[in-house]
Enzyme design. Structure first.
Site, short mmCIF file in Angstrom:
data_model
loop_
_atom_site.label_atom_id
_atom_site.label_comp_id
_atom_site.label_asym_id
_atom_site.label_seq_id
_atom_site.Cartn_x
_atom_site.Cartn_y
_atom_site.Cartn_z
N ASN A 101 0.72 -1.26 -0.05
CA ASN A 101 -0.24 -0.09 0.12
C ASN A 101 1.07 1.39 0.06
O ASN A 101 0.64 2.35 -0.51
CB ASN A 101 -1.08 -0.04 1.12
CG ASN A 101 -2.15 -1.06 1.03
OD1 ASN A 101 -2.57 -1.35 -0.07
ND2 ASN A 101 -2.40 -1.69 2.17
N TYR A 147 9.51 -11.42 11.37
CA TYR A 147 9.79 -9.95 11.01
C TYR A 147 11.05 -9.88 9.95
O TYR A 147 10.88 -9.16 9.05
CB TYR A 147 10.67 -9.73 12.43
CG TYR A 147 11.20 -8.15 12.39
CD1 TYR A 147 10.40 -7.00 12.15
CD2 TYR A 147 12.40 -7.96 12.40
CE1 TYR A 147 10.99 -5.70 12.21
CE2 TYR A 147 13.32 -6.54 12.44
CZ TYR A 147 12.46 -5.70 12.35
OH TYR A 147 12.94 -4.39 12.31
P1 NAD Z 1 8.52 1.33 16.83
O1 NAD Z 1 7.59 0.17 17.15
O2 NAD Z 1 8.88 2.42 17.74
O3 NAD Z 1 7.70 2.23 15.90
C1 NAD Z 1 6.76 1.48 14.84
C2 NAD Z 1 5.87 2.26 14.62
O4 NAD Z 1 5.07 1.65 13.33
C3 NAD Z 1 4.78 2.26 15.92
O5 NAD Z 1 4.28 3.59 15.91
C4 NAD Z 1 3.77 1.30 15.29
O6 NAD Z 1 2.34 1.59 15.92
C5 NAD Z 1 3.67 1.49 13.91
N1 NAD Z 1 2.87 0.51 13.16
C6 NAD Z 1 3.25 -0.90 13.08
N2 NAD Z 1 2.52 -1.69 12.28
C7 NAD Z 1 1.39 -0.50 11.60
C8 NAD Z 1 0.32 -0.64 10.76
N3 NAD Z 1 -0.03 -1.72 10.46
N4 NAD Z 1 -0.25 0.51 10.54
C9 NAD Z 1 0.14 1.78 10.75
N5 NAD Z 1 1.25 1.69 11.74
C10 NAD Z 1 1.84 0.81 12.03
O7 NAD Z 1 9.74 0.82 15.99
P2 NAD Z 1 11.07 1.80 15.63
O8 NAD Z 1 12.19 1.47 16.13
O9 NAD Z 1 10.76 3.28 15.38
O10 NAD Z 1 11.10 1.14 14.23
C11 NAD Z 1 10.65 1.92 12.87
C12 NAD Z 1 11.13 0.98 11.55
O11 NAD Z 1 12.62 0.98 11.63
C13 NAD Z 1 10.52 -0.31 11.58
O12 NAD Z 1 10.14 -0.54 10.28
C14 NAD Z 1 11.71 -1.32 11.80
O13 NAD Z 1 11.57 -2.57 11.37
C15 NAD Z 1 12.86 -0.21 11.37
N6 NAD Z 1 13.98 -0.86 12.08
C16 NAD Z 1 14.23 -0.28 13.16
C17 NAD Z 1 15.43 -0.63 13.84
C18 NAD Z 1 16.01 -0.10 15.16
O14 NAD Z 1 16.86 -0.25 15.91
N7 NAD Z 1 15.09 0.86 15.89
C19 NAD Z 1 16.22 -1.48 13.46
C20 NAD Z 1 16.16 -1.97 12.07
C21 NAD Z 1 14.80 -1.55 11.54
#
Ligand code: NAD
Ligand code: UDP
Length: 316
Positions: A101, A147
């Site tokens: 999407n 994941y």
């Molecule tokens: P987080 O869980 O704090 O934030 C993710 C956000 O996505 C949350 O606000 C959640 O409510 C929202 N979300 C999840 N599914 C959803 C959906 N179906 N519809 C709408 N919103 C949705 O995690 P983060 O650490 O901020 O990570 C953000 C992104 O970065 C993710 O995609 C994660 O895979 C990627 N990432 C993060 C890290 C890290 O170390 N923080 C490392 C690798 C990848």
């Protein structure tokens, strides 16, 4: 610029929204709060006023955004192992349907698209450090597979949109990132250790703590993401801090920085927990002129200060 940030209420997403608002952009933040707090939105609304629009929505369903969109930053997905183990099907769906999407939105609006991918695409790696040409060692049916495979599918779909439709797409493979504003109950190592240290509780080290990670401070990551989104690099790029340490060393650092008298307590190691992880960032250095600037010590100080403040006023 008018920028859509999916997952904009999350840890990294809300830092991105703040950065875009700070430089004068308009932001459309989309989130369903599956792994974040509603409280994150109010300060963004206060800061952005009419330049900040929030849409409460699950991006697994069709995404409708009115008006012009210049870029889509797709960050929606549970990211803490605790979260994706609690929400395995939602994690698979957001990586697949949510990414479809978000790509569809970018295509309709002729916008740039940046995918938040992860070092987990390398699984439990057999080469070290991990460079982008390594295809990984993932257990597809293990608990972390929900994941890892979702993100691998998301990368494949992103490249298919790039090749088929000529969409300007970017794939950032993020390594462990931390900083102020992480949920106190996020479940990842740094929030767990800081919370325990500040409260004087034992720091829960999983296994013997010999597994390694490389921790990148949030402001460095945001700079890397912005540099990537302005580039012409459409293949995946690692973004992370190569400063590698064992989890036992991390726990010791947290004790030192917080001046805590807590002890360290060993807990069972989760299944398929990667034993080593360190980004090879030669590509980001060469093609984006980017590398992290904040040492782990400095970043932990900043994060500890934020945790101390929030814990003292009973915030989540
Ligand atoms: P987080 O869980 O704090 O934030 C993710 C956000 O996505 C949350 O606000 C959640 O409510 C929202 N979300 C999840 N599914 C959803 C959906 N179906 N519809 C709408 N919103 C949705 O995690 P983060 O650490 O901020 O990570 C953000 C992104 O970065 C993710 O995609 C994660 O895979 C990627 N990432 C993060 C890290 C890290 O170390 N923080 C490392 C690798 C990848
Ligand atoms: N870990 C730990 N104690 C915790 C949380 C995590 O020892 O309270 C370990 C975990 O087993 C992993 C490392 O710390 O080896 C990093 O875990 P995190 O959840 O932060 O991120 P991951 O890299 O596993 O996605």
């Amino acid at each position: 610029m008018r920028i859509v940030v999916t997952g904009g209420a999350g840890f990294i997403g809300h830092h991105l929204c703040r950065n875009f608002l700070g430089r004068g952009d308009e932001v459309v933040c989309i989130d369903n709060f599956i792994s974040s707090e509603r409280g994150r939105i109010r300060p963004l609304q206060d800061e952005g006023k009419e330049r900040f629009v929030f849409i409460e929505h699950n991006v697994c369903a069709h995404i409708k955004v009115d008006g012009v969109v210049d870029a889509v930053f797709h960050f929606a997905s549970p990211a803490s192992p605790i979260d994706y183990l609690n929400y395995p099907i939602q994690t698979l769906k957001v990586g697949a349907l949510g990414t479809h999407n978000a790509l569809g939105l970018a295509l309709t609006k002729k916008a740039r698209f940046l995918l938040a991918s992860t070092s987990e695409v390398y699984g439990d790696p057999e080469i070290h450090p991990q460079s982008e040409d390594y295809w990984g060692n993932v257990n597809p049916i293990g608990p972390r597979g929900v994941y890892d495979e979702a993100k691998r599918f998301a990368e494949a779909l992103t490249m298919a949109y790039h090749r088929t439709h000529g969409l300007q797409t970017y794939i950032a493979r993020l390594f462990n990132t931390y900083g102020p504003g992480m949920r106190l109950e996020d479940g990842r190592a740094i929030p767990n250790f800081l919370r325990a240290a500040i409260r004087g509780e034992p720091l829960p080290v999983y296994g013997d703590g010999s597994q390694t990670r490389s921790f990148c401070y949030i402001s460095d990551l945001v700079e890397g993401l912005i540099a990537l989104s302005k580039s012409e690099v459409h293949d995946p790029v690692n973004l992370g801090n190569p400063a590698e340490m064992t989890i036992a060393e991390l726990a010791e650092q947290v004790l030192k920085i917080t001046g805590s008298g807590s002890c360290i307590e060993q807990r069972p190691l989760p299944q398929d927990d990667p034993k080593i992880r360190q980004p090879d960032i030669a590509k980001a250095r060469a093609l984006l002129g980017w590398e992290p600037k904040i040492s782990v010590e400095e970043g932990l100080h900043q994060t500890a200060e934020d945790f101390q403040k929030r814990l003292s006023i009973g915030q989540k």
